[in-house]
Design an enzyme around this catalytic site. Structure first.
Site, PDB file in Angstrom:
ATOM      1  N   LYS A 187       0.849   4.233  -2.873  1.00  0.00           N
ATOM      2  CA  LYS A 187       0.608   5.786  -2.694  1.00  0.00           C
ATOM      3  C   LYS A 187       1.891   6.493  -3.030  1.00  0.00           C
ATOM      4  O   LYS A 187       1.839   7.743  -3.344  1.00  0.00           O
ATOM      5  CB  LYS A 187       0.233   5.893  -1.215  1.00  0.00           C
ATOM      6  CG  LYS A 187      -1.257   5.456  -1.063  1.00  0.00           C
ATOM      7  CD  LYS A 187      -2.308   5.981  -2.278  1.00  0.00           C
ATOM      8  CE  LYS A 187      -3.756   5.706  -1.819  1.00  0.00           C
ATOM      9  NZ  LYS A 187      -4.541   6.038  -2.981  1.00  0.00           N
ATOM     10  N   TYR A 200       0.785  -1.160   0.156  1.00  0.00           N
ATOM     11  CA  TYR A 200      -0.031  -0.176  -0.037  1.00  0.00           C
ATOM     12  C   TYR A 200       0.879   1.277   0.062  1.00  0.00           C
ATOM     13  O   TYR A 200       0.585   2.163  -0.678  1.00  0.00           O
ATOM     14  CB  TYR A 200      -0.912  -0.141   1.242  1.00  0.00           C
ATOM     15  CG  TYR A 200      -1.792   1.301   1.045  1.00  0.00           C
ATOM     16  CD1 TYR A 200      -2.854   1.114   0.102  1.00  0.00           C
ATOM     17  CD2 TYR A 200      -1.824   2.124   2.151  1.00  0.00           C
ATOM     18  CE1 TYR A 200      -3.631   2.486   0.303  1.00  0.00           C
ATOM     19  CE2 TYR A 200      -2.571   3.182   2.136  1.00  0.00           C
ATOM     20  CZ  TYR A 200      -3.789   3.429   1.120  1.00  0.00           C
ATOM     21  OH  TYR A 200      -4.287   4.533   1.136  1.00  0.00           O
TER      22      TYR A 200
HETATM   23  C1  8X3 Z   1      -4.857   5.462   4.589  1.00  0.00           C
HETATM   24  C2  8X3 Z   1      -3.962   6.066   5.893  1.00  0.00           C
HETATM   25  O1  8X3 Z   1      -2.277   5.484   7.510  1.00  0.00           O
HETATM   26  O2  8X3 Z   1      -3.847   3.855   7.298  1.00  0.00           O
HETATM   27  O3  8X3 Z   1      -4.305   6.069   3.679  1.00  0.00           O
HETATM   28  O4  8X3 Z   1      -2.075   3.983   5.574  1.00  0.00           O
HETATM   29  S1  8X3 Z   1      -3.076   4.804   6.586  1.00  0.00           S
END
Ligand code: 8X3
Length: 269
Positions: free
Chosen positions: A160, A156
């Protein structure tokens, strides 16, 4: 600039930031064109937006993980508009929180497909409707996870961070066209995000926000509206928004049920 009658395209508009953005732009008089996989939820958002005074709201199935779906969606869009003023690339999300050693191919593939390739595909397809329209705005939904890694977040965070780099490359490529490119990067926000990450485990999802006050989808939607409404010569490059209780990715202040401080600690989920 006014958002009245501006054409705003939003991906992942069936829930969370996307849905809140649809309502926020719609309420300000923008014409909204929504896309997501859950068409019933999209249609409900269309109804809500029209009820708030939105002059035009339409929705169509969109799965950003498939090029054919993106092309079909943009074909549908082109039959309705000649230009796009705002593209909100919101579709994405996280699946799983396992360390790399236990990671699952299908989770990694979803995260990279939706957050990275989906953003590229959608932008490529919509750009011809934006480049002759100075002052138009691409808003990419990033995350604090694109700035700092955390355990279990490898794919993830990579996705991002990929979004952040695509945003920067696009801004360079589009310099001179008048198209603005912005990344809106939220921290902990209570939407379907954790429910999806934990594959429907509501108790685990709830614990993410336990004892602290997270952002809500509307907080992030307000920021998107603000970015798009700046004068055409102003490009907000990046907006990092965290809850006041979250000072960094690993520093979250939590309170006990009696309101007493439980101290600040790590992510603990
Ligand atoms: C979501 C925020 O900190 O859970 O994008 O990855 S976090």
């Amino acid at each position: 600039m006014t958002l009245q009658n501006k054409v705003v395209v939003i991906t992942g508009a069936s829930a969370g930031f996307g849905q809140a953005a649809a309502l926020a732009f719609g309420k300000l008089g923008a014409r909204i064109f929504l896309g997501a996989r859950r068409i019933q939820k999209l249609e409900e958002t269309v109804r809500q937006a029209l009820g708030l005074g939105c002059p035009e709201a339409q929705a169509h199935f969109l799965d950003v993980t498939r090029t054919e779906s993106v092309e079909e969606y943009v074909g549908w869009l082109k039959q309705r508009v000649e230009k796009v003023d705002v593209l909100v690339n919101n579709a994405g999300g996280a699946k799983g929180l396992e360390p790399v050693a236990e990671g699952k191919d299908e989770d990694w593939e979803f995260m990279l497909q939706a957050n990275v390739l989906g953003l590229l595909r959608m932008t490529r397809a919509v750009l011809p409707l934006m480049v002759n329209n100075p002052g138009s705005t691409i808003i990419n939904v990033g995350s604090v996870a694109g700035h700092t890694a955390y355990e279990g977040g490898a794919a993830y965070c990579a996705a991002k961070a990929g979004e952040a780099m695509i945003t920067k490359a696009l801004r360079l490529e589009l310099c001179g066209t008048g198209v603005r490119v912005c990344s809106v990067d939220p921290g902990l926000a209570e939407t379907e995000f954790s429910l999806v990450r934990f594959k429907g485990n509501a108790e685990r999802a709830r614990k993410v926000y336990e004892g602290m006050t997270p952002l809500c989808a509307e907080d992030v939607a307000e920021a998107m509206v603000w970015v798009a409404a700046r004068p055409a010569h102003v490009c907000v490059n990046e907006l990092v928004i965290t809850p006041t209780d979250q000072a960094a990715i690993h520093k979250i202040h939590r309170r006990k049920a009696d309101g007493q401080s439980a101290g600040s600690g790590g992510r603990a989920f």
